[in-house]
Design a protein around this motif. Structure first.
Motif, mmCIF file in Angstrom:
data_model
loop_
_atom_site.group_PDB
_atom_site.id
_atom_site.type_symbol
_atom_site.label_atom_id
_atom_site.label_comp_id
_atom_site.label_asym_id
_atom_site.label_seq_id
_atom_site.Cartn_x
_atom_site.Cartn_y
_atom_site.Cartn_z
ATOM 1 N N GLY A 100 -96.343 -66.477 18.254
ATOM 2 C CA GLY A 100 -96.900 -66.749 19.431
ATOM 3 C C GLY A 100 -98.416 -66.070 19.104
ATOM 4 O O GLY A 100 -98.348 -65.707 17.670
ATOM 5 N N ASN A 101 -99.343 -65.953 20.326
ATOM 6 C CA ASN A 101 -101.024 -65.728 18.810
ATOM 7 C C ASN A 101 -101.175 -64.516 20.677
ATOM 8 O O ASN A 101 -101.178 -64.115 21.923
ATOM 9 N N TYR A 102 -101.924 -63.354 20.565
ATOM 10 C CA TYR A 102 -102.080 -62.086 20.498
ATOM 11 C C TYR A 102 -103.340 -61.710 20.257
ATOM 12 O O TYR A 102 -104.263 -61.924 18.897
ATOM 13 N N LYS A 103 -104.030 -60.953 21.747
ATOM 14 C CA LYS A 103 -105.076 -60.385 20.839
ATOM 15 C C LYS A 103 -105.360 -58.876 19.774
ATOM 16 O O LYS A 103 -104.313 -58.253 19.958
ATOM 17 N N LEU A 104 -105.845 -59.221 18.920
ATOM 18 C CA LEU A 104 -105.795 -57.957 18.154
ATOM 19 C C LEU A 104 -107.096 -56.964 18.182
ATOM 20 O O LEU A 104 -108.700 -57.408 18.244
#
Length: 439
Positions: A100-104
């Protein structure tokens, strides 16, 4: 007449040597038994080596089989993690990760408290460190007129929750990262600044807006199977992308490569165990043994007969085939394997698990508990025990035979000695009775 300790002394004959020669002949069957035991032990040792290599192949096969809770694709899945901005830190991915891709977002980094002490109270006393996390509390007894350097040594030798560093004639007290590791200094032993040089703080990040805090800049409880290492120079307010990607190719290829290597190791060992050198006329310890021939035949048959459950794939379709050397070993065409995985990753993963299961089940009949190697070992050990009993009985018989020979030779020695003595007496007597020739 007294017993003669050395045979032949009385008779002047080498009866001791004759006894040794006779006993050497009597002991020839014993040597044959010992040779048989030695041969059996060599076979057992060779079976152990065969078992080790086939067990290694079985383990490699088992490593192709997913657990009850896994699909074949999950078995061979590997994950990689990355941050869009490498200045923010790095990512390590382990078991349990999900792609998955996540905003950090980085709100703050974890820091350890720093407090400066300027001097030591000459009267000494009990120096105490009290933490927000009270489990870390500790104290040190300081004698009167103790130097700052010695107090620093005592702190550093305690438990590592606070380190002390001398800078000139002052001391810097540094705590571990995280707000729970904030501390106060009590006891009046050290004269400390009323304001900390650096406050203890925890790392705070947001992943897709969800806040996560940690006493350490190594954050391992934000995402399952993912550890985020925030860089020491990451700035507060930095925003980047955290990406977890899935890849099944590498682990699947590595697992099949390990399987082929284990297969070839087993075949190489079997070839050595069953070898025969015409020049030296020396044979391998399992040369001509049915268990070795059967194992070689079994592996060859598995390679030819193993096909996918839908019949669409064989080992050769994955680039696995017998090598050109015709020595029974396998070769792996990596390019062909990669092409097969790219064309049908799920099908190849499923077939790999079927290969592992079939080899595991078949090899269990040979190296498993109660398998053919165990049975062969048990049979040989039984033969060894029987031979050892025969040798023990023969040894007792040899003792009786030697005692009988010794008794007979002793009687002969005594008889000949008496006859020699009588002969000497007669010769002397007759010599004394001879007429004189003097007139």
């Amino acid at each position: 007449m007294a017993n003669i300790s050395a045979l032949g002394v009385g008779a002047g004959m080498d009866l001791g040597g004759l006894l040794d020669s006779l006993m050497a002949l009597e002991r020839r069957p014993m040597a044959l038994l010992q040779n048989q035991v030695s041969s059996h032990n060599s076979t057992i040792s060779a079976l152990g080596l065969l078992s080790s290599r086939l067990s290694g192949l079985r383990t490699a096969a088992q490593n192709l089989v997913p657990s009850a809770l896994q699909t074949p694709m999950e078995k061979f899945a590997t994950y990689k993690g990355s941050l869009g901005d490498e200045k923010a830190g790095s990512v390590t991915v382990g078991e349990g990760a999900v792609a998955g891709n996540y905003k950090l977002e980085i709100e703050s980094l974890a820091k350890g408290q720093k407090t400066i002490a300027s001097s030591v109270n000459a009267a000494g006393g009990t120096l105490s460190f009290n933490f927000t996390n009270s489990d870390n509390n500790f104290s040190i007894d300081v004698a009167a007129n103790t130097s700052m350097a010695d107090v620093a040594k005592a702190i550093n030798a305690k438990n590592g929750n606070v380190s002390a560093t001398m800078v000139g004639d002052q001391m810097i007290l540094t705590g571990k990262e995280g707000a729970s590791n904030a501390f106060t200094v009590g006891g009046g032993v050290l004269n400390v600044a009323s304001i900390n040089n650096q406050e203890a703080s925890s790392a705070v990040i947001r992943i897709d807006g969800i806040e996560v805090s940690s006493d350490s800049n190594k954050i391992s409880d934000a995402l399952a199977g993912v550890t985020i290492d925030l860089a020491a120079n990451a700035s507060n307010g930095m925003t980047t992308t955290l990406s977890i990607t899935k890849n099944s190719d590498e682990k699947l290829q590595a697992s099949l490569e390990a399987f082929v290597k284990a297969f070839n190791d087993a075949v190489g060992t079997m070839k050595t165990l069953g070898s025969y050198d015409k020049e030296t006329q020396l044979a391998g310890p399992l040369q001509g043994k049915s268990i070795l021939r059967d194992a070689e035949s079994m592996l060859s048959k598995l390679v030819f007969d193993t096909k996918s459950s839908d019949g669409n794939l064989s080992l050769s379709a994955l680039g696995i085939s017998f090598g050109k050397s015709a020595d029974g070993t396998l070769s792996l065409d990596v390019d062909k394997l990669k092409a097969a995985i790219a064309a049908n990753p799920e099908g190849v993963a499923k077939f790999a698990s079927e290969i592992g299961k079939k080899f595991d089940e078949t090899l269990d009949q040979v190296v498993g508990t109660g398998g053919r190697i165990d049975s062969s070992r048990d049979s040989i050990n039984s033969s060894i025990r029987m031979l050892e009993k025969q040798a023990e009985a023969m040894e007792k018989r040899m003792e009786l035979v030697e005692a009988r020979y010794r008794a007979q030779f002793t009687a002969l020695d005594t008889l000949v000695a008496k006859m020699n003595s009588t002969s000497s007496w007669l010769a002397q007597t007759l010599a004394g009775m001879a007429p004189s020739n003097t007139s």
